[in-house]
Enzyme design. Structure first.
Site, mmCIF file in Angstrom:
data_model
loop_
_atom_site.group_PDB
_atom_site.id
_atom_site.type_symbol
_atom_site.label_atom_id
_atom_site.label_comp_id
_atom_site.label_asym_id
_atom_site.label_seq_id
_atom_site.Cartn_x
_atom_site.Cartn_y
_atom_site.Cartn_z
ATOM 1 N N HIS A 1 0.853 -1.189 0.000
ATOM 2 C CA HIS A 1 0.000 0.000 0.000
ATOM 3 C C HIS A 1 0.886 1.236 0.000
ATOM 4 O O HIS A 1 2.106 1.144 0.126
ATOM 5 C CB HIS A 1 -0.988 -0.017 1.168
ATOM 6 C CG HIS A 1 -0.368 0.118 2.529
ATOM 7 N ND1 HIS A 1 0.525 -0.791 3.040
ATOM 8 C CD2 HIS A 1 -0.514 1.068 3.486
ATOM 9 C CE1 HIS A 1 0.884 -0.421 4.260
ATOM 10 N NE2 HIS A 1 0.283 0.713 4.548
ATOM 11 N N HIS B 1 1.137 3.957 1.978
ATOM 12 C CA HIS B 1 1.597 4.735 3.138
ATOM 13 C C HIS B 1 3.121 4.875 3.074
ATOM 14 O O HIS B 1 3.826 3.959 2.644
ATOM 15 C CB HIS B 1 1.174 4.061 4.452
ATOM 16 C CG HIS B 1 -0.235 4.399 4.847
ATOM 17 N ND1 HIS B 1 -1.035 3.551 5.569
ATOM 18 C CD2 HIS B 1 -0.985 5.516 4.609
ATOM 19 C CE1 HIS B 1 -2.228 4.133 5.760
ATOM 20 N NE2 HIS B 1 -2.210 5.315 5.189
ATOM 21 N N ASP C 1 5.645 4.777 5.043
ATOM 22 C CA ASP C 1 6.616 3.846 5.641
ATOM 23 C C ASP C 1 6.776 2.582 4.803
ATOM 24 O O ASP C 1 7.614 1.732 5.122
ATOM 25 C CB ASP C 1 6.257 3.512 7.098
ATOM 26 C CG ASP C 1 4.862 2.939 7.266
ATOM 27 O OD1 ASP C 1 3.941 3.358 6.534
ATOM 28 O OD2 ASP C 1 4.679 2.065 8.134
ATOM 29 N N HIS C 2 6.017 2.479 3.729
ATOM 30 C CA HIS C 2 6.144 1.309 2.843
ATOM 31 C C HIS C 2 6.705 1.652 1.463
ATOM 32 O O HIS C 2 7.027 0.751 0.696
ATOM 33 C CB HIS C 2 4.787 0.603 2.703
ATOM 34 C CG HIS C 2 4.308 0.027 3.998
ATOM 35 N ND1 HIS C 2 4.342 -1.315 4.287
ATOM 36 C CD2 HIS C 2 3.837 0.627 5.126
ATOM 37 C CE1 HIS C 2 3.897 -1.527 5.519
ATOM 38 N NE2 HIS C 2 3.576 -0.359 6.049
ATOM 39 N N HIS D 1 -7.378 -1.989 5.392
ATOM 40 C CA HIS D 1 -6.511 -1.004 6.046
ATOM 41 C C HIS D 1 -7.162 0.363 5.879
ATOM 42 O O HIS D 1 -8.294 0.454 5.413
ATOM 43 C CB HIS D 1 -5.118 -1.087 5.401
ATOM 44 C CG HIS D 1 -4.045 -0.361 6.142
ATOM 45 N ND1 HIS D 1 -3.912 -0.413 7.507
ATOM 46 C CD2 HIS D 1 -3.038 0.445 5.693
ATOM 47 C CE1 HIS D 1 -2.872 0.330 7.858
ATOM 48 N NE2 HIS D 1 -2.327 0.869 6.778
ATOM 49 N N ASP E 1 0.056 -4.357 6.440
ATOM 50 C CA ASP E 1 -0.954 -3.615 7.194
ATOM 51 C C ASP E 1 -2.397 -4.020 6.904
ATOM 52 O O ASP E 1 -2.916 -3.818 5.807
ATOM 53 C CB ASP E 1 -0.794 -2.111 6.912
ATOM 54 C CG ASP E 1 0.583 -1.613 7.315
ATOM 55 O OD1 ASP E 1 1.492 -2.447 7.499
ATOM 56 O OD2 ASP E 1 0.754 -0.387 7.447
ATOM 57 N N HIS F 1 6.645 -5.598 11.229
ATOM 58 C CA HIS F 1 5.888 -4.348 11.351
ATOM 59 C C HIS F 1 5.497 -4.136 12.820
ATOM 60 O O HIS F 1 4.349 -3.897 13.173
ATOM 61 C CB HIS F 1 4.642 -4.397 10.450
ATOM 62 C CG HIS F 1 4.105 -3.037 10.091
ATOM 63 N ND1 HIS F 1 3.192 -2.361 10.853
ATOM 64 C CD2 HIS F 1 4.357 -2.222 9.040
ATOM 65 C CE1 HIS F 1 2.886 -1.200 10.288
ATOM 66 N NE2 HIS F 1 3.591 -1.093 9.184
HETATM 67 ZN ZN LIG Z 1 -0.223 1.514 6.494
#
Ligand SMILES: [Zn+2]
Length: 318
Positions: free
Chosen positions: A63, A65, A67-68, A142, A213, A273
């Site tokens: 996804h 976000h 941090d990914h 998510h 996530d 995670h």
């Molecule tokens: Zn996320």
């Protein structure tokens, strides 16, 4: 086949855990590495491993976000500096928007890649398949569009039964290769042989599920069904308050992950995670609650390597 955890934290980098990234090393299988998520500074983490960016053949993004994905532009650019050429293309599979994120970052920074880069915006189902592997993606739950992955290795054909060939007085030669490929051949003496009669049982392939996530969802169970290894996010521990936080942020707890592992009857569970709050005694509690709920659980640290050896052929399993 090995998994190397390049980042096992959630949200933001911490002293001991970088943000999400996971390498599936398929060096024996296809002389390639596949990455799952590329959090910021993934390329710095890679510098501390034996992974060569030129070997990265596919990147799967769960996804969008930060941090990914914030490590993507830098990694793609360095792969170019390191001399990846036209013969070393790279494909990125991700949610709608991944193409625009990457292309914008490259265009604005006037970055020109030396190798072909292509994108597959994921739709549910099989997103990649060749003779050796199949990758399936299903939508998770998510705070934004998010995907989980199931990587299935296809069975390896059985070994050629040379002793049986010798017993049947089949002369050695190119015919052995044809029989090994399962073909039907006609010998010089007129006999017709079916390759299937001279092959041992297929060796089953390995299956890995990667679930970043998400809140608990049926799709995760489908991805994990009887997998040899499930990699699952566990952002939070198991207390009531942690459960509330997990739900508020669209995440899973240790209990959610172990419950899924148990129901899906996976061979082993690796949790990743993990929130930076779990340090010292809190981390010890986190690990022990996971192991209590599902004995085959391991809580990953950055740079951990998990080996997935070949399985024995079916006839040995009884
Ligand atoms: Zn996320």
């Amino acid at each position: 086949m090995e998994l190397e955890f390049l980042g096992t934290g959630s949200g933001q980098p911490s002293k001991f855990r970088n943000v999400a990234s996971l390498a599936l090393k398929l060096l024996d299988e296809r002389n390639a590495v596949w990455l799952f998520d590329v959090g910021e500074a993934t390329q710095h983490q890679i510098l501390k491993t034996t992974i060569r960016p030129r070997k990265i053949e596919k990147i799967f993004i769960s996804h969008l976000h930060g941090d990914h994905i914030f490590g993507l532009p830098g990694l793609l650019s360095s792969r170019s500096f390191q001399g990846a050429d036209k013969t070393e293309p790279l494909t990125i599979y991700g949610p709608k928007g991944i193409r625009s994120f990457v292309n914008t970052a490259l265009r604005v920074s006037d970055t020109h890649l030396s190798y072909p880069l292509s994108f597959v915006e994921i739709e549910a189902g099989t997103i990649f398949e060749d003779q050796a592997f199949r990758v399936i993606a299903l939508p998770l739950r998510h705070r934004m569009e998010a995907w989980g992955f199931r990587i299935e290795e296809k069975p390896h054909p059985g070994e050629l039964l040379v002793e049986r060939l010798q017993a049947d007085q089949v002369p050695a030669g190119p015919v052995y290769g044809q029989l090994k490929a399962g073909q039907t051949v006609t010998l010089a003496d007129g006999r017709v042989l079916d390759g299937k009669d001279y092959l041992g049982p297929d060796q089953p392939g390995r299956t890995i599920a990667i679930v970043y996530d998400t809140m608990p969802t049926e799709a995760a169970a489908q991805l994990a069904d009887h997998a040899d290894l499930l990699v699952h996010e566990a952002t939070y521990g198991t207390s009531k308050e942690e459960q509330k936080m997990a739900r508020a942020h669209g995440h899973s707890t240790v209990r959610d992950a172990t419950k899924l592992a148990y129901q899906a009857q996976v061979g082993a569970l690796v949790l990743t995670h993990v929130s930076a709050r779990y340090l010292g005694p809190l981390l010890t509690d986190f690990i022990s609650s996971a192991k209590k709920a599902f004995p085959g659980t391991y809580v990953a640290r950055d740079f951990d390597v998990v080996d997935l050896p070949m399985k024995k052929a079916h006839h040995d399993e009884a």
